[in-house]
Design an enzyme around this catalytic site. Structure first.
Site, short mmCIF file in Angstrom:
data_model
loop_
_atom_site.label_atom_id
_atom_site.label_comp_id
_atom_site.label_asym_id
_atom_site.label_seq_id
_atom_site.Cartn_x
_atom_site.Cartn_y
_atom_site.Cartn_z
N GLU A 82 110.78 15.21 67.73
CA GLU A 82 111.12 16.36 68.56
C GLU A 82 111.05 15.98 70.04
O GLU A 82 110.02 15.50 70.51
CB GLU A 82 110.14 17.51 68.28
CG GLU A 82 110.11 17.99 66.83
CD GLU A 82 111.37 18.74 66.40
OE1 GLU A 82 112.20 19.06 67.27
OE2 GLU A 82 111.52 18.99 65.19
N CYS A 144 104.45 25.00 65.32
CA CYS A 144 104.74 23.63 65.73
C CYS A 144 105.28 23.59 67.15
O CYS A 144 104.75 22.92 68.03
CB CYS A 144 105.76 22.99 64.78
SG CYS A 144 105.07 22.65 63.15
N HIS A 163 107.79 15.84 63.10
CA HIS A 163 107.81 16.65 61.88
C HIS A 163 107.89 15.74 60.67
O HIS A 163 108.71 14.83 60.64
CB HIS A 163 109.04 17.57 61.88
CG HIS A 163 108.73 18.95 62.36
ND1 HIS A 163 109.37 19.53 63.44
CD2 HIS A 163 107.85 19.88 61.91
CE1 HIS A 163 108.88 20.76 63.62
NE2 HIS A 163 107.96 20.99 62.71
#
Length: 196
Positions: A82, A144, A163
């Site tokens: 991410e 998250c 993730h």
């Protein structure tokens, strides 16, 4: 020694064992070499509590890098890097049934914050046998994303979010721990280059 901090999440919904925490525990067994003091913590799937813990990590420990690992239930055999955290749009209740104030992470905070780690470069340069790695600019507006944004905010961008998929026969905790080790070592190399 440089301190690096890692977090995984506790159980939520049908996931009584959260692969993110299992992966982080496995990584901590493996370590990251002599120069890195690796510390880990499990975060609850609760907005406010996660935020308090992240704030504490940055204010008291001031690590070189904090890496948060989360479970992507939609991903079957993918590791997702991410790039950024988003501030607004948190409309899904956490494990305690709460929503963050103003549906955002930090009131008056910037819309989004990018990690100082260039995930695209990282993604181009690493491969982990047996699993695909993809790049993402949307961590999903749940705990998250919320944790990531908060960490980027307090850590001046020196945070990363990965993730991982749920555990399965082919994706074991050991496998994920090893994959994380490969990815984090490449991240630390980037941190080193930025410092020089």
């Amino acid at each position: 020694k440089h301190l690096c901090f890692f977090s995984g999440f506790g159980p939520f919904r049908q996931y009584l064992v959260n692969s993110s925490w299992e992966a982080v525990k496995e990584l901590s067994k493996r370590g990251l070499g002599e120069n890195i003091d690796l510390q880990i913590m499990q975060l609850p799937v609760v907005y406010q509590k996660a935020k308090e813990k992240v704030f504490k990590i940055w204010t008291t420990l001031q690590p070189l890098l904090t890496v948060h690992v989360g479970l992507a239930s939609s991903a079957t055999a993918l590791i997702i890097l991410e790039q950024c955290g988003k501030n607004k749009g948190y409309r899904e209740r956490d494990a305690c049934g709460f929503l963050p104030e103003g549906a955002c992470c930090v009131l008056d905070g910037p819309e989004k914050i990018d990690s100082t780690i260039n995930m695209k470069t990282l993604w181009k340069n690493i491969s982990v046998e047996g699993i695909d790695i993809i790049l993402s600019r949307d961590a999903g507006r749940y705990i998250c994303d919320y944790t990531y944004y908060t960490s980027l905010y307090y850590g001046n961008g020196r945070a990363a979010f990965i993730h991982v998929p749920p555990l399965s026969k082919s994706v074991t905790a050991e496998f994920l721990g090893k994959a994380l080790q490969t990815i984090i070592l490449a991240m630390l190399e980037q941190c080193g280059e930025q410092r020089e």
